[in-house]
Each structure stands twice: as C-alpha cells, then as structure tokens.
Design a protein around this motif. Structure first.
Motif, mmCIF file in Angstrom:
data_model
loop_
_atom_site.group_PDB
_atom_site.id
_atom_site.type_symbol
_atom_site.label_atom_id
_atom_site.label_comp_id
_atom_site.label_asym_id
_atom_site.label_seq_id
_atom_site.Cartn_x
_atom_site.Cartn_y
_atom_site.Cartn_z
ATOM 1 N N LEU A 34 0.820 -1.209 0.000
ATOM 2 C CA LEU A 34 0.000 0.000 0.000
ATOM 3 C C LEU A 34 0.855 1.261 0.000
ATOM 4 C CD1 LEU A 34 -2.849 -0.987 2.493
ATOM 5 C CD2 LEU A 34 -2.916 -0.986 0.003
ATOM 6 N N VAL A 35 1.946 1.248 0.764
ATOM 7 C CA VAL A 35 2.824 2.418 0.805
ATOM 8 C C VAL A 35 3.457 2.678 -0.558
ATOM 9 C CG1 VAL A 35 5.018 3.274 1.742
ATOM 10 C CG2 VAL A 35 3.293 2.328 3.279
ATOM 11 N N TYR A 36 3.803 1.592 -1.265
ATOM 12 C CA TYR A 36 4.468 1.730 -2.563
ATOM 13 C C TYR A 36 3.495 1.771 -3.729
ATOM 14 C CZ TYR A 36 9.277 1.311 -0.940
ATOM 15 O OH TYR A 36 10.497 1.559 -0.354
ATOM 16 N N ARG A 57 1.510 4.118 -4.793
ATOM 17 C CA ARG A 57 1.597 5.353 -5.567
ATOM 18 C C ARG A 57 2.833 5.337 -6.471
ATOM 19 N NH1 ARG A 57 1.466 11.489 -3.023
ATOM 20 N NH2 ARG A 57 1.203 12.590 -5.005
ATOM 21 N N ARG A 58 3.956 4.793 -5.946
ATOM 22 C CA ARG A 58 5.152 4.678 -6.770
ATOM 23 C C ARG A 58 4.919 3.708 -7.929
ATOM 24 N NH1 ARG A 58 10.447 4.548 -2.760
ATOM 25 N NH2 ARG A 58 9.902 6.372 -1.491
ATOM 26 N N LEU A 59 4.127 2.670 -7.659
ATOM 27 C CA LEU A 59 3.821 1.714 -8.720
ATOM 28 C C LEU A 59 3.061 2.397 -9.852
ATOM 29 C CD1 LEU A 59 4.028 -1.271 -9.492
ATOM 30 C CD2 LEU A 59 1.913 -1.683 -8.231
ATOM 31 N N THR A 60 2.161 3.304 -9.507
ATOM 32 C CA THR A 60 1.438 4.062 -10.521
ATOM 33 C C THR A 60 2.396 4.891 -11.368
ATOM 34 O OG1 THR A 60 -0.500 4.169 -9.074
ATOM 35 C CG2 THR A 60 -0.399 5.738 -10.887
ATOM 36 N N MET A 61 3.390 5.487 -10.722
ATOM 37 C CA MET A 61 4.371 6.281 -11.463
ATOM 38 C C MET A 61 5.246 5.410 -12.350
ATOM 39 S SD MET A 61 5.529 8.993 -8.527
ATOM 40 C CE MET A 61 4.314 10.017 -7.695
ATOM 41 N N LEU A 62 5.576 4.193 -11.888
ATOM 42 C CA LEU A 62 6.376 3.285 -12.716
ATOM 43 C C LEU A 62 5.650 2.917 -13.997
ATOM 44 C CD1 LEU A 62 8.069 0.705 -10.286
ATOM 45 C CD2 LEU A 62 9.158 2.516 -11.615
ATOM 46 N N GLU A 63 4.316 2.871 -13.952
ATOM 47 C CA GLU A 63 3.552 2.542 -15.150
ATOM 48 C C GLU A 63 3.729 3.596 -16.240
ATOM 49 O OE1 GLU A 63 -0.504 1.885 -14.129
ATOM 50 O OE2 GLU A 63 -0.151 -0.151 -13.416
ATOM 51 N N MET A 64 4.144 4.802 -15.860
ATOM 52 C CA MET A 64 4.369 5.862 -16.843
ATOM 53 C C MET A 64 5.752 5.780 -17.476
ATOM 54 S SD MET A 64 2.510 9.165 -15.044
ATOM 55 C CE MET A 64 3.423 9.089 -13.503
ATOM 56 N N GLY A 65 6.578 4.818 -17.039
ATOM 57 C CA GLY A 65 7.917 4.666 -17.592
ATOM 58 C C GLY A 65 8.984 5.037 -16.581
ATOM 59 N N ASP A 66 10.143 4.412 -16.693
ATOM 60 C CA ASP A 66 11.224 4.656 -15.737
ATOM 61 C C ASP A 66 11.716 6.092 -15.776
ATOM 62 O OD1 ASP A 66 10.930 2.030 -15.156
ATOM 63 O OD2 ASP A 66 12.957 1.402 -15.713
ATOM 64 N N ASP A 67 11.812 6.677 -16.967
ATOM 65 C CA ASP A 67 12.306 8.048 -17.070
ATOM 66 C C ASP A 67 11.367 9.026 -16.368
ATOM 67 O OD1 ASP A 67 14.465 7.136 -18.502
ATOM 68 O OD2 ASP A 67 13.558 7.548 -20.465
ATOM 69 N N THR A 68 10.076 8.854 -16.593
ATOM 70 C CA THR A 68 9.105 9.735 -15.951
ATOM 71 C C THR A 68 9.115 9.548 -14.440
ATOM 72 O OG1 THR A 68 7.706 9.632 -17.923
ATOM 73 C CG2 THR A 68 6.680 10.406 -15.884
ATOM 74 N N VAL A 114 11.609 -3.712 -4.368
ATOM 75 C CA VAL A 114 10.789 -3.807 -3.159
ATOM 76 C C VAL A 114 9.423 -4.407 -3.477
ATOM 77 C CG1 VAL A 114 9.609 -2.465 -1.376
ATOM 78 C CG2 VAL A 114 11.972 -1.925 -1.966
ATOM 79 N N LEU A 115 8.798 -3.943 -4.548
ATOM 80 C CA LEU A 115 7.486 -4.465 -4.925
ATOM 81 C C LEU A 115 7.561 -5.911 -5.382
ATOM 82 C CD1 LEU A 115 6.183 -1.294 -6.757
ATOM 83 C CD2 LEU A 115 5.148 -2.328 -4.741
ATOM 84 N N LEU A 116 8.657 -6.268 -6.050
ATOM 85 C CA LEU A 116 8.847 -7.658 -6.449
ATOM 86 C C LEU A 116 8.916 -8.558 -5.219
ATOM 87 C CD1 LEU A 116 9.392 -9.376 -9.058
ATOM 88 C CD2 LEU A 116 11.813 -9.142 -8.523
ATOM 89 N N CYS A 117 9.634 -8.108 -4.189
ATOM 90 C CA CYS A 117 9.731 -8.885 -2.951
ATOM 91 C C CYS A 117 8.371 -8.987 -2.256
ATOM 92 C CB CYS A 117 10.753 -8.252 -2.014
ATOM 93 S SG CYS A 117 12.466 -8.403 -2.555
#
Length: 349
Positions: free
Chosen positions: A225-227, A229-240, A254-257
């Motif tokens: 749950l903490v991550y 929001r970061r997962l949502t940002m990763l969906e936009m691409g690593d550069d973004t 971290v999310l993989l673990c």
C-alpha cells in the motif's frame, strides 16, 4: 485497453505520507467486502450438517444450535478464512506483477513465482516430512529463490516487463520439470500427499493455516500500500518515474519482494490456486474503471473469487472434497480464452 475515466478522489495527508482515495474504488471495495462476507457465511453453513445464514451468525455470537459451535468454529470457519486470506493475497500480488510487467499475463502463476513456492514446499514435504510451519518456510524460500533467479536472469541495465515475463515462463517450465522429478523420487505416500497439495485445496485447513495467511498479509500488505503510488508512477515509464523522484529499480525490487512474499504465503496456506492472481486485477480494473494498479480492489476481487469458488464446490457438488483449484482452473481457462478472443478482435494479436 479497458476504458478509464476520471473518478472523484480525495488526497489524505498524514505527516510525510499522502494517500489518494478514489471514491468509486472505495465503493467497489466496500461492495466486494460485503459479497465476500456473504459468500463466507454461506460456505460455512454448507455441508452435511447444514446451517442457515442466521444460524451461522448466531453461532458466531455464541448462541447457535447444539453442536454447531464445534462444526462452525472448529472445522468450517478456518477453511472459509483461508479462502479469503489466500484470495486477498493472490489478488494483490497479481495487481503488483501485472503493473510491474505492464502485461495482463504477468501474474505470479504464469511467470513462475507460484511454481517456485510450490517446488520449495514440495521439497520439504517429500524429503523432510514437514508440518505446516516447515511447509510455509519451504514455500517462502522457494518463491524468493525463484524471484531472485528470474530477476538476475532478466537484468540488462534494469529489469523490464517483457523480459521478466519471458524469463519467468522459462523458469516455470524448469520448475514444472523439477516438480515431476520430485514425484518420481518420492515414495507413493508422500507423492500422493504432495499431489493433493499441489492442486490447490482448502480441504482440512485449520487455524495454523489461518495464522500463516494472516502473518503474510500483516507483514506485506502495508509495504504494497505504501508503494502503490510509486507503482502508478512506474507505469508511466522509468524516465518519468525518475523525474518525479521515484527510484525505478529500487522500487521495482521492493514491490517484487512484496508480491513474491504474498504469493508464497498464499501457496503455503492452501497450495497453488491457479488463475486467481491473473483474473482478479483485470476484473477489478473493469469494475472500478480506474487507471493504476488497483491494488485493494484487486485484493478484494481475489478474496471473492476464491470464496465464491469454495462456495460453488460445496453447493454444486454437495461435498467439500473437490479441490477449489479445479474450479478456479476451469473458470480461469475460460476467462483466458475470452481475454485472448477480445485481444484478437481488437487486432492486438
């Protein structure tokens, strides 16, 4: 792609943390929670000693019919709770993996992480005559060992979704062969025990299995749950994501673990129940019509799917002996065929 619209949302701040609460997603989670609770009550009342939903609720309150307390609290409630916990964990893990890989086929049972947990559990069942705790430890160790191997093999200046899926499918094939080898080397009794476990079953679940499922969720759900929001940002691409201050590779690790841990504890509690992790996030996205990983709606969708499958096993067959993995496997295969048909009609295949 599933149509997405902008939902009403509120931003809640608590110190340095902030959470975006989507009104439709919250409503969907509430409805799924109620439906899961209803399915659980109906499943607890099913069986040779039938109880009405009211009698089940009265038994929970301590004033049920004679003999109902042992049947409900000692035999049936652990099974129903394991169904909810396992479905919740698998649904959340599926949402994490599908978001990381940006692919609806990127679920842990497709890319080998579930098979790794199964292989680890089988090793301790066949060679060490393991109990529940040892089986859980074996499943977690097998899941994380597989995740580490897939991650390292898929690494090439970072890990990206398509490469992770291909390596994971190859790892799944290798683990399937290893599992067959374990059956060949085991004596007939241990092989039968292992075979019944690998189908994915809620039979003979007890409070020890409930504790395994609860422990996994307590430790890993907050991380997811903490991550989220970061997962949502990763969906936009690593550069973004990097430009927005999110370290892509560390967040992905971290999310993989977290996803691997959720998968492994679910497998440890009930064996590998197929297709739930793949179907739950897709169904949740269609219900919420919201962008992003939909972690909580996916988790509650998974809980409803497993609880509903358990209820179907008991109501349709009149027996609780049929493994719930058979039902989810048949339903999941039909869903996969429907998904592929939709992709073909959209000319994406």
């Amino acid at each position: 792609m599933t149509p997405v619209h902008q939902n009403r949302a509120a931003l809640v701040r608590a110190g340095r943390w902030s959470f975006r609460l989507d009104a439709r997603s919250l409503l969907v989670c509430a409805v799924l929670l109620v439906l899961t609770a209803c399915a659980m009550v109906l499943a607890v009342g099913a069986g040779t000693y039938r109880l009405s939903p009211l009698e089940v609720l009265r038994t929970f309150a301590g004033n049920g019919p004679p003999g109902a307390e042992f049947v409900v609290l000692g035999l049936r409630l652990p099974r129903a709770l394991v169904a909810v916990l396992v479905g919740f964990g698998m649904g959340m893990a599926g949402a994490i993996f599908q978001s990381l890989t940006r692919n609806p086929l990127g679920s842990p049972d497709i890319i080998g992480f579930g098979n790794g947990a199964s292989a680890g559990a089988l090793v301790v069942i066949i060679f060490f005559d393991a109990g529940d705790t040892q089986t859980a430890v074996g499943a977690v160790c097998g899941g994380f060992a597989t995740a580490a191997a897939v991650y390292l093999l898929a690494w090439k200046r970072g890990v990206h979704g398509f490469r992770l899926i291909l390596v994971g499918i190859g790892a799944s094939a290798v683990l399937g062969a290893a599992t067959q080898f374990l059956y060949v080397r085991a004596d007939i009794g241990k092989a039968g025990q292992a075979a019944s476990w690998t189908i994915g079953s809620l039979n003979a679940r007890d409070w020890g299995d409930v504790r395994i499922g609860v422990l996994g969720l307590v430790l890993l759900v907050p991380v997811a749950l903490v991550y989220a929001r970061r997962l949502t940002m990763l969906e936009m691409g690593d550069d973004t994501a990097g430009a927005l201050g999110v370290p892509p590779e560390r967040t992905r690790l971290v999310l993989l673990c977290a996803g691997t841990g959720l998968t492994a504890t679910a497998v440890a509690a009930a064996g590998p129940i197929p297709f739930v992790a793949m179907a739950a996030p897709q169904l949740a996205r269609r219900i919420t019509r919201a962008a992003g990983p939909n972690i909580l709606p996916s988790a509650w969708t998974g809980a409803l799917l497993v609880s509903g499958a358990d209820l179907a096993v008991q109501r349709v067959t009149g027996s609780a002996l049929l493994p719930v993995g058979v039902v989810t496997g048949v339903a999941g295969g039909a869903y996969l065929a429907w998904l592929l048909r939709g992709e073909r009609r959209a000319e994406r295949l």
